[in-house]
Design an enzyme around this catalytic site. Structure first.
Site, mmCIF file in Angstrom:
data_model
loop_
_atom_site.group_PDB
_atom_site.id
_atom_site.type_symbol
_atom_site.label_atom_id
_atom_site.label_comp_id
_atom_site.label_asym_id
_atom_site.label_seq_id
_atom_site.Cartn_x
_atom_site.Cartn_y
_atom_site.Cartn_z
ATOM 1 N N THR A 199 79.910 56.986 17.134
ATOM 2 C CA THR A 199 79.141 56.009 16.666
ATOM 3 C C THR A 199 79.560 54.633 17.265
ATOM 4 O O THR A 199 79.249 54.353 18.059
ATOM 5 C CB THR A 199 78.860 55.882 14.961
ATOM 6 O OG1 THR A 199 80.217 56.239 14.600
ATOM 7 C CG2 THR A 199 78.286 57.339 14.721
ATOM 8 N N LYS A 225 85.881 61.825 15.511
ATOM 9 C CA LYS A 225 85.175 60.251 15.446
ATOM 10 C C LYS A 225 85.456 59.501 14.307
ATOM 11 O O LYS A 225 85.644 60.141 13.144
ATOM 12 C CB LYS A 225 83.788 60.599 15.668
ATOM 13 C CG LYS A 225 82.825 61.194 14.540
ATOM 14 C CD LYS A 225 82.353 60.281 13.631
ATOM 15 C CE LYS A 225 81.899 59.130 14.111
ATOM 16 N NZ LYS A 225 81.765 58.077 12.693
ATOM 17 N N THR A 247 83.291 57.041 7.889
ATOM 18 C CA THR A 247 82.830 58.500 8.252
ATOM 19 C C THR A 247 83.853 58.817 9.304
ATOM 20 O O THR A 247 83.978 58.247 10.087
ATOM 21 C CB THR A 247 81.527 58.472 8.560
ATOM 22 O OG1 THR A 247 80.685 58.141 7.658
ATOM 23 C CG2 THR A 247 81.008 59.639 9.037
ATOM 24 N N GLU A 338 87.595 49.678 13.788
ATOM 25 C CA GLU A 338 86.802 48.575 14.224
ATOM 26 C C GLU A 338 87.092 47.306 14.120
ATOM 27 O O GLU A 338 87.773 46.801 13.074
ATOM 28 C CB GLU A 338 85.379 48.445 13.289
ATOM 29 C CG GLU A 338 84.656 49.977 13.367
ATOM 30 C CD GLU A 338 83.532 49.703 12.495
ATOM 31 O OE1 GLU A 338 82.744 50.678 12.565
ATOM 32 O OE2 GLU A 338 83.500 49.266 11.299
ATOM 33 N N ASN A 468 80.543 45.112 11.007
ATOM 34 C CA ASN A 468 79.781 45.360 9.788
ATOM 35 C C ASN A 468 78.842 44.650 9.185
ATOM 36 O O ASN A 468 78.046 45.153 8.296
ATOM 37 C CB ASN A 468 80.876 45.897 8.878
ATOM 38 C CG ASN A 468 81.802 47.287 9.461
ATOM 39 O OD1 ASN A 468 81.230 48.373 8.927
ATOM 40 N ND2 ASN A 468 82.722 47.007 9.935
#
Length: 473
Positions: A199, A225, A247, A338, A468
């Site tokens: 993702t 992932k 996730t 991230e 985000n």
């Protein structure tokens, strides 16, 4: 005409490259390159008896982005399956379906299907129907399709949206026959599957290794992932609910033969010391799942499965290999966190129990104050100590026995910050040198036991907020 920066809300001006420099003392840093973390592997590195692919079916808008993975065991031996799932109360439909498949089949399954771009979480009755439809369509690809589903399902992406199920089923169906069939066992096939998991990931997370048990060589390969919403707390199927934390999806495939009960036992142990020991942002997902398949393709038909009661030594070797491999995969998630600019190992030693050590390491790894100090390269070790002292332990913590230090990864000497509860006169230049490195370790010694635990985490950067803040746009 006012500038773009002047039109931004005040809270966002700190994140704008055109905002007045005086609004912050921290210089925005470039995210380190991750390209070195993914390299081609020889076809011979992968376990026998699996066929995989990744393709674009239309869940994601851009056709160049893969969004559907299919993984099949083609071994003639029974394939054992084990999984650890999120303990979030809002379990996604694929989690519920996969749990039921494992329970119905007593730990046997031969396929995994994964979509990215939509989590199929909090989607009600329709979500359950869609997850079962994915399982049934994948079952049809197996040699001798089963009467009871043997497919485990995973989904990742935005929560609260239903799947474009017709596109997904068409993508699966295309792997049955014809020119669109891309199932294979080469590195390219494994890499396509890994890319279909992604993702906000910046690279496909794929690893492989060989290991030996009782003189026989086996192979293990896996992919996962995750980059955000990462702080997993996963357990075996139907485990009691625990503390909500992420996730993350992962699958590990081996050509060793392992009994279902022993495979689940090994995975539960491994996950606690790998995927349940990472944190990017302290957030738990509705979809976290790690699956292991053991198809016995490297084992003769007459050889028994590895079992913890029948051959404890062989089982222990397998369990430790699985744990080490799972830790390698889990660390890739943190390295791809991230906006992350740091990879930080948090080591807690001298605890009364493993749970105590793990809880303290988790608290340090999720502290926003610690993580922002890491990004700013500020050796503010008081934040580490505050996080440490906030966790109730099974035995009283004696502050006069606690040590804290920064440990560089280049082999040079650690830098003590607190020794037996007394602050050291810290060399701030040396502290800055260590904390400026991309990799570093924070070590905390509690001095009240012999147990230890590790956690892997990263810093909080401006880029994390940007990613985000507009995730759905």
């Amino acid at each position: 005409m006012p500038s773009a920066a002047s039109r931004l809300p005040a809270v966002l001006k700190r994140f704008s490259s055109t905002a007045t420099p005086a609004t912050t003392t921290i210089v925005t840093k470039a995210i380190p390159s991750k390209t070195h973390l993914h390299k081609p592997l020889p076809d011979s590195a992968f376990p026998k008896g699996y066929a995989l692919t990744g393709l674009h079916c239309g869940v994601k808008k851009k056709p160049e982005l893969l969004d559907l993975a299919v993984i099949l065991s083609t071994s003639s031996r029974p394939t054992s399956a084990a999984a650890c799932f999120t303990r979030n109360a809002f379990k996604a439909a694929p989690v519920i379906v996969s749990q039921e498949v494992l329970q119905r089949n007593d730990g046997r399954a031969r396929a995994i299907v994964v979509n990215s771009g939509c989590a199929n979480a909090v989607t009600g009755k329709q979500g359950m129907e869609d997850a079962w439809a994915m399982a049934r369509e994948t079952d049809a690809l197996l040699p001798e399709p089963p009467s009871t589903s043997e497919t485990l399902v995973m989904s990742t992406g935005v929560i609260g949206q239903t799947l474009p199920i017709a596109k997904i089923l068409a993508g699966i169906r295309a792997q049955s026959v014809g020119e669109k069939r891309t199932l294979g066992s080469t590195f390219d096939a494994w890499e396509r599957a890994a890319r279909a998991f992604m993702t906000t990931d910046t690279f496909p997370k794929l690893r492989a290794r060989t290991f030996t048990i009782n003189g026989k060589e086996y192979r293990m390969a896996g992919m996962d992932k995750g980059a955000g919403m990462i702080h997993p707390d996963m357990g075996p199927p139907a485990a009691p609910s625990g503390q909500l934390h992420a996730t993350l999806l992962g699958c590990i495939l081996t050509d060793a033969a392992v009994s279902p009960r022993s495979l689940q036992s090994a995975l539960t142990y491994a996950v606690d010391r790998s995927f349940n020991s990472i944190s990017v942002d302290g957030e738990m997902s509705t979809n976290d799942t790690v699956i292991v398949l053991a198809n016995g393709a490297a084992t003769a038909a007459e050889e028994p499965e590895i079992d913890e009661e029948r051959d404890p030594a062989a089982f222990e070797t397998f369990k430790q290999e699985l744990t080490s491999f799972a830790a390698d995969l889990a660390q890739l998630v943190v390295r791809d966190g991230e906006g992350a600019t740091k990879f930080v190992t948090v080591t807690v030693e001298g605890a009364p129990t493993y749970k105590d050590a793990h809880s303290v390491a988790s608290r340090i790894s999720t502290s926003a104050l610690v993580k922002t100090a890491l990004f700013g390269e500020d050796a503010n070790w008081g934040r580490i100590l505050a996080a440490t002292g906030s966790i109730p332990l099974s035995a009283p913590l004696d502050p006069t026995r606690v040590n804290v230090s920064f440990v560089p990864t280049d082999g040079t000497a650690p830098l003590p910050l607190l020794v037996n509860g007394e602050p050291e006169k810290v060399d701030e230049v040396r502290a800055k040198e260590i904390i400026s490195q991309e990799d570093l370790e924070i070590k905390v010694e509690l001095g009240i036991g012999t147990e230890s635990a590790k956690y892997w985490t990263c810093d909080f950067s401006y880029e994390y907020v940007k990613i985000n803040g507009d995730y759905r746009t």
